[in-house]
Design a protein around this motif. Structure first.
Motif, PDB file in Angstrom:
ATOM      1  N   PHE A   1       0.856  -0.940   0.054  1.00 23.75           N
ATOM      2  CA  PHE A   1       0.085  -0.014  -0.095  1.00 23.75           C
ATOM      3  C   PHE A   1       0.985   1.409  -0.043  1.00 23.75           C
ATOM      4  O   PHE A   1       1.735   1.167   0.630  1.00 23.75           O
ATOM      5  N   PHE A   2       0.357   2.047  -0.550  1.00 24.04           N
ATOM      6  CA  PHE A   2       0.914   3.473  -0.710  1.00 24.04           C
ATOM      7  C   PHE A   2       0.145   4.589   0.398  1.00 24.04           C
ATOM      8  O   PHE A   2       0.913   5.199   1.174  1.00 24.04           O
ATOM      9  N   ASP A   3      -0.971   4.381   0.674  1.00 24.90           N
ATOM     10  CA  ASP A   3      -1.549   4.986   1.872  1.00 24.90           C
ATOM     11  C   ASP A   3      -2.860   3.920   2.180  1.00 24.90           C
ATOM     12  O   ASP A   3      -2.939   2.672   1.537  1.00 24.90           O
ATOM     13  N   LEU A   4      -3.718   4.391   2.940  1.00 22.62           N
ATOM     14  CA  LEU A   4      -4.792   3.592   3.443  1.00 22.62           C
ATOM     15  C   LEU A   4      -5.760   3.103   2.184  1.00 22.62           C
ATOM     16  O   LEU A   4      -6.188   1.745   2.585  1.00 22.62           O
ATOM     17  N   SER A   5      -5.907   3.495   1.259  1.00 22.45           N
ATOM     18  CA  SER A   5      -6.816   3.206   0.229  1.00 22.45           C
ATOM     19  C   SER A   5      -6.126   2.946  -0.995  1.00 22.45           C
ATOM     20  O   SER A   5      -6.775   2.517  -1.961  1.00 22.45           O
ATOM     21  N   HIS A   6      -4.909   3.393  -1.261  1.00 21.16           N
ATOM     22  CA  HIS A   6      -4.398   3.116  -2.757  1.00 21.16           C
ATOM     23  C   HIS A   6      -3.246   2.054  -2.695  1.00 21.16           C
ATOM     24  O   HIS A   6      -2.164   2.030  -1.946  1.00 21.16           O
ATOM     25  N   TYR A   7      -3.435   1.146  -3.189  1.00 24.83           N
ATOM     26  CA  TYR A   7      -2.735  -0.188  -3.117  1.00 24.83           C
ATOM     27  C   TYR A   7      -1.764  -0.152  -4.367  1.00 24.83           C
ATOM     28  O   TYR A   7      -1.953   0.614  -5.066  1.00 24.83           O
ATOM     29  N   ARG A   8      -0.842  -1.445  -4.373  1.00 28.38           N
ATOM     30  CA  ARG A   8       0.087  -1.601  -5.486  1.00 28.38           C
ATOM     31  C   ARG A   8      -0.142  -2.523  -6.210  1.00 28.38           C
ATOM     32  O   ARG A   8      -1.239  -3.218  -6.077  1.00 28.38           O
ATOM     33  N   GLN A   9       0.884  -2.788  -7.079  1.00 26.25           N
ATOM     34  CA  GLN A   9       0.430  -3.861  -8.135  1.00 26.25           C
ATOM     35  C   GLN A   9       0.197  -5.305  -7.776  1.00 26.25           C
ATOM     36  O   GLN A   9      -0.571  -5.867  -8.171  1.00 26.25           O
TER      37      GLN A   9
END
Length: 345
Positions: free
Chosen positions: A319-327
């Protein structure tokens, strides 16, 4: 003397009145001319005019670019939502499903915008639609039937009423876009916005240090929801309403039997999941149940739920932040979507 002065004043007033009327007439003609030119040039490739037609648009944000993408008849499936489903790759989904997916996600949007884009896509299909993948996040759990949007969105661009579209052309940025559109139409090799709409946000987050800066990483470990008293049962049981579920039910009921409808509850880092027994937890649970019930009238429908506590959602590296995940999570969600589609065959 008084008579002469009075005659002069009347003459002057008449001249100014005529001049004002002339200016208003010139302004009106200019405005109508600009709108007419914009309608004919069709700066965002909406298909309303074919005089300056050329497939696609120059690179720009999805709010406007999707008017062109959504008309492309080569796509038989599409993804709708905001940045929380934006990382799903059409190419990877195509490989898994054999469909031809279009990514129509727009950051910072909610259900009102999503249904507008779904309607735009469906209206411009010349062949059967194989699948619609729709992002259902917390904005879908509103009790407000107006489904308010929190960021500006060009609803006029997707309007069925030509007068509403023409009215929307009355804005300064149209004057800037007209020469850009002409440059794109008549250019030899103009740069084109990606046709399938995919936009990988990972490089942007990496450039901002979201994976390395300690103060940013520390945000992940701060619970989003304040501690609250827990309830043994829903304190608002039977009182919660979800107008978006009614809209989803309407959509599901309008689709032909062969079209698959997949609702995705996007992934959340563990600290963005409401603790069990809290008001937010009951709200989320009731919302999900309402969305699932809305799909019951359409046989080729399914829910892919990643807004739950699972191992991947406890890994901060995903995750980059609480709601934006990674590949890695994007690929796992794609796999679940493909599995859900296979289960509907």
């Amino acid at each position: 003397m008084n008579s002469s002065t009075s005659s002069s004043e009347v003459s002057s007033e008449t001249a100014w009145r005529r001049f004002a009327i002339f200016l208003l007439a010139v302004t009106a003609v200019a405005v109508v001319g600009i709108i007419a030119a914009a309608y004919v040039i069709d700066p965002y490739d909406t298909g309303r005019s074919r005089l300056f037609a050329r497939d696609g648009v120059r690179p720009q944000g999805p709010r406007t670019a999707n008017a062109s993408r959504g008309r492309d008849p080569s796509y038989d499936s599409a993804i709708f939502g905001n940045s929380q489903i934006q990382l799903l790759s059409p190419e990877r989904l195509n490989q898994r499903t054999g469909f031809n997916f279009l990514q129509l996600a727009v950051p910072a949007t909610g259900p009102k915008e999503h249904f507008v884009l779904i309607d735009w896509f469906l209206k411009h299909r010349t062949g059967p639609v194989k699948a619609l993948v729709v992002d259902s996040d917390e904005t879908w759990c509103t009790s407000d039937p107006a489904m308010p949007n929190f960021r500006p969105f060009p609803f006029w661009l997707y309007a069925a009423n030509p007068l509403e579209y023409a009215k929307g052309l009355m804005r300064y940025d149209i004057l800037e876009e007209l020469p850009r559109r002409l440059g794109y139409v008549f250019g030899k090799k103009p740069e084109r916005a990606r046709p399938d709409g995919y936009w990988d946000y990972e490089p942007n987050y990496l450039n901002l240090g979201y994976d390395t800066r300690p103060e940013i990483r520390a945000r992940l470990e701060k619970p989003y929801y304040a501690s609250e008293p827990t309830f043994e049962r829903d304190p608002k049981e039977g009182q919660r309403t979800f107008p978006v579920a009614d809209k989803l039910k309407e959509l599901a009921g309008s689709l032909p039997p062969e079209t698959a409808l997949i609702v995705v509850h996007p992934a959340r880092y563990k600290n963005y999941l409401p603790p069990p027994g809290t008001e937010e937890w009951y709200q989320d649970k009731a919302c999900k149940m309402a969305m699932k019930a809305a799909l019951s009238g359409h046989s080729r429908s399914a829910v892919v739920d990643w807004r739950i506590d699972r191992p991947e959602n406890r890994n901060a590296d995903y995750f980059f932040d609480l709601s934006h995940y990674r590949q890695p999570i994007a690929m796992a969600i794609e796999a679940d979507i493909a599995k859900a589609l296979q289960g509907l065959n």
